[in-house]
Write an enzyme that holds these catalytic residues in place. Structure first.
Site, PDB file in Angstrom:
ATOM      1  CD  GLN A 118      -2.208   3.964  50.415  1.00 45.24           C
ATOM      2  OE1 GLN A 118      -2.960   4.901  50.216  1.00 45.24           O
ATOM      3  NE2 GLN A 118      -2.018   3.003  49.548  1.00 45.24           N
ATOM      4  CG  ASP A 121       3.866   2.956  53.887  1.00 41.84           C
ATOM      5  OD1 ASP A 121       5.023   2.728  54.294  1.00 41.84           O
ATOM      6  OD2 ASP A 121       3.320   2.299  52.980  1.00 41.84           O
ATOM      7  CE1 TYR A 219       7.024  -4.589  51.336  1.00 40.28           C
ATOM      8  CE2 TYR A 219       5.376  -5.676  52.691  1.00 40.28           C
ATOM      9  CZ  TYR A 219       6.213  -4.613  52.461  1.00 40.28           C
ATOM     10  OH  TYR A 219       6.252  -3.569  53.340  1.00 40.28           O
TER      11      TYR A 219
HETATM   12  P1  NAD Z   1      10.229  -3.309  48.260  1.00 38.75           P
HETATM   13  O1  NAD Z   1      11.105  -2.173  48.683  1.00 38.75           O
HETATM   14  O2  NAD Z   1      10.029  -4.436  49.204  1.00 38.75           O
HETATM   15  O3  NAD Z   1      10.812  -3.909  46.876  1.00 38.75           O
HETATM   16  C1  NAD Z   1      11.057  -3.072  45.775  1.00 38.75           C
HETATM   17  C2  NAD Z   1      10.611  -3.757  44.522  1.00 38.75           C
HETATM   18  O4  NAD Z   1      11.521  -4.805  44.188  1.00 38.75           O
HETATM   19  C3  NAD Z   1       9.235  -4.404  44.593  1.00 38.75           C
HETATM   20  O5  NAD Z   1       8.407  -3.825  43.621  1.00 38.75           O
HETATM   21  C4  NAD Z   1       9.524  -5.872  44.317  1.00 38.75           C
HETATM   22  O6  NAD Z   1       8.493  -6.505  43.581  1.00 38.75           O
HETATM   23  C5  NAD Z   1      10.807  -5.791  43.511  1.00 38.75           C
HETATM   24  N1  NAD Z   1      11.572  -7.039  43.424  1.00 38.75           N
HETATM   25  C6  NAD Z   1      11.815  -7.969  44.383  1.00 38.75           C
HETATM   26  N2  NAD Z   1      12.558  -8.977  43.902  1.00 38.75           N
HETATM   27  C7  NAD Z   1      12.822  -8.694  42.588  1.00 38.75           C
HETATM   28  C8  NAD Z   1      13.535  -9.340  41.563  1.00 38.75           C
HETATM   29  N3  NAD Z   1      14.133 -10.519  41.753  1.00 38.75           N
HETATM   30  N4  NAD Z   1      13.589  -8.746  40.346  1.00 38.75           N
HETATM   31  C9  NAD Z   1      12.966  -7.555  40.121  1.00 38.75           C
HETATM   32  N5  NAD Z   1      12.275  -6.896  41.057  1.00 38.75           N
HETATM   33  C10 NAD Z   1      12.196  -7.449  42.283  1.00 38.75           C
HETATM   34  O7  NAD Z   1       8.815  -2.779  47.763  1.00 38.75           O
HETATM   35  P2  NAD Z   1       8.024  -1.475  48.166  1.00 38.75           P
HETATM   36  O8  NAD Z   1       8.457  -0.362  47.311  1.00 38.75           O
HETATM   37  O9  NAD Z   1       8.117  -1.287  49.641  1.00 38.75           O
HETATM   38  O10 NAD Z   1       6.546  -1.848  47.753  1.00 38.75           O
HETATM   39  C11 NAD Z   1       6.014  -3.143  47.936  1.00 38.75           C
HETATM   40  C12 NAD Z   1       4.570  -3.173  47.543  1.00 38.75           C
HETATM   41  O11 NAD Z   1       3.764  -2.596  48.510  1.00 38.75           O
HETATM   42  C13 NAD Z   1       4.230  -2.449  46.256  1.00 38.75           C
HETATM   43  O12 NAD Z   1       3.286  -3.211  45.569  1.00 38.75           O
HETATM   44  C14 NAD Z   1       3.575  -1.210  46.694  1.00 38.75           C
HETATM   45  O13 NAD Z   1       2.698  -0.694  45.709  1.00 38.75           O
HETATM   46  C15 NAD Z   1       2.836  -1.739  47.876  1.00 38.75           C
HETATM   47  N6  NAD Z   1       2.490  -0.673  48.773  1.00 38.75           N
HETATM   48  C16 NAD Z   1       1.216  -0.635  49.286  1.00 38.75           C
HETATM   49  C17 NAD Z   1       0.866   0.375  50.147  1.00 38.75           C
HETATM   50  C18 NAD Z   1      -0.496   0.457  50.714  1.00 38.75           C
HETATM   51  O14 NAD Z   1      -1.446   0.020  50.119  1.00 38.75           O
HETATM   52  N7  NAD Z   1      -0.613   1.014  51.893  1.00 38.75           N
HETATM   53  C19 NAD Z   1       1.785   1.326  50.524  1.00 38.75           C
HETATM   54  C20 NAD Z   1       3.069   1.246  49.998  1.00 38.75           C
HETATM   55  C21 NAD Z   1       3.415   0.227  49.124  1.00 38.75           C
END
Ligand code: NAD
Length: 359
Positions: A118, A121, A219
């Site tokens: 994190q 990230d 994701y």
């Molecule tokens: P991303 O940029 O890949 O996608 C953005 C959002 O779009 C996501 O929430 C996804 O579910 C949503 N999405 C995809 N298709 C869709 C659809 N058809 N309709 C509606 N929504 C849709 O995502 P992100 O912001 O990079 O985050 C991805 C995940 O990773 C999240 O769960 C986030 O909490 C998690 N995350 C974990 C860590 C960690 O633990 N180190 C750090 C960052 C993010």
């Protein structure tokens, strides 16, 4: 270890890979930091701030580890020292020219989304900036206030903002819209985000018949054609009633899903605004044009690219912390020490020892 910070040269890029504060920490940890003159200027970090922090000014390219925000340009690749290392958002999956490099290259967008990673990230830190800035763009473009106003000249209802995709950028867009006083609702195919959306004071839109969008690694995964059609039909109603729609939906390695069709745009009120943060990966709105603003039936559709570069000071501050943390992970005792059994090293290292390691 000599760490080099060249000035970014990609058009419109105003960020810098290390801020004076982060450079100073690396100097204290025993590294030498060489910054190209003017590298931080556009982010509000003058050369003197770097030298005051213990860095020196010079040619950042010849260092042991070159830290960048964006991948080097074609002419810049040759400036990297053979056997040296390169760290940045290299977009390695689509940059064949880069992964042939005879350097050890780390592509930070490939970091696994695990708790341990994190602090490094970059996707999260920069998506935070994009989500915030998307709301400011929407508020600036909208012909109306975001907050409810009760004035002697009448009562104005709050703007209704719909956020599609409630990942890092979407959650920040929700929080920022709420701070501006809008009434916010949001949708995501990952049911796990419902609680996060609600904790920010927004309404989570739930489809009667749920779609299954939870993929690997936290994701989303691509929906089936049938599920996607149901989602479109469901969203069209909420899109129609919104003053502002901010879309952030993405699926790693795929084109962004279309969530707002031409017909849905045509159903919106004149003066409505769509800010499509997925513009660079194809757009969530059928009518989005990346890098520009278009009008359709009185609806403004914005397809901004590289929003983090428009808030370069804080974007660089967070990026630099990510990079410094990553360097702390891969370097020990003043040199890179790569453990390829480690998920973070293995996930991000795309070339090493003359070999392309990209999966
Ligand atoms: P991303 O940029 O890949 O996608 C953005 C959002 O779009 C996501 O929430 C996804 O579910 C949503 N999405 C995809 N298709 C869709 C659809 N058809 N309709 C509606 N929504 C849709 O995502 P992100 O912001 O990079 O985050 C991805 C995940 O990773 C999240 O769960 C986030 O909490 C998690 N995350 C974990 C860590 C960690 O633990 N180190 C750090 C960052 C993010």
């Amino acid at each position: 270890m000599r760490i080099g910070i060249p000035k970014e040269t990609a058009p419109g890029e105003r960020r810098v890979a290390l801020t004076p504060d982060a450079a100073g920490r690396l100097v204290k940890a025993g590294h030498a930091v060489v910054v190209q003159a003017g590298a931080g200027a556009e982010a509000g970090f003058p050369d003197e701030a770097y030298t005051a922090a213990g860095a020196s000014l010079g040619d950042g390219w010849g260092a042991d580890v070159v830290c960048k925000v964006q991948k080097p340009g074609t002419g810049e690749v040759a400036k990297l020292r053979e056997g040296g290392a390169l760290v940045g958002v290299l977009q390695a999956a689509t940059s064949g020219d880069l992964v042939q490099l005879r350097v050890t290259a780390f592509s930070l967008e490939l970091l696994p989304r695990i708790t341990r990673a994190q602090p490094m990230d970059v996707l999260s830190s920069q998506a935070t900036v994009a989500g915030y800035k998307a709301v400011l763009l929407a508020a600036d473009t909208a012909p109306r206030f975001f907050p409810m106003l009760v004035t002697a000249a009448g009562t104005l209802p709050p703007a209704r903002v719909l956020v599609l995709g409630a990942g890092v950028a979407g959650l920040q867009a929700i929080a920022t819209s709420r701070r501006l006083g809008a009434v916010v609702s949001a949708f995501d195919v990952r049911a796990a985000v419902k609680e996060q959306v609600e904790s920010l004071g927004a309404k989570f839109l739930a489809m009667e018949e749920r779609v299954e969008g939870e993929g690997a690694g936290g994701y989303a995964k691509e929906l089936s054609a049938d599920q996607h059609q149901r989602e479109l039909a469901f969203l069209a109603r909420s899109v129609k009633d919104s003053d502002v729609v901010i879309t952030t939906a993405a699926i790693p390695g795929k084109r962004a899903p279309i969530l707002v069709t031409r017909a849905a745009v045509e159903g919106m009120r004149p003066g409505a605004v769509i800010v499509d943060l997925a513009a660079e990966s194809g757009g969530n709105c059928e009518l989005t044009q990346a890098g520009t603003q278009t009008m359709h039936h009185g609806v403004a559709i914005l397809g901004p690219v590289n929003l983090p570069a428009t808030l370069p000071q804080h974007a660089s501050q967070m990026y630099a912390r990510n990079v410094a943390s990553f360097l702390g992970h891969v370097a020990k005792d003043g040199a890179l020490q790569l453990d390829f059994t480690d998920e973070i090293t293995k996930g991000t290292c795309v070339t090493h020892g003359g070999k392309v390691l990209l999966a």
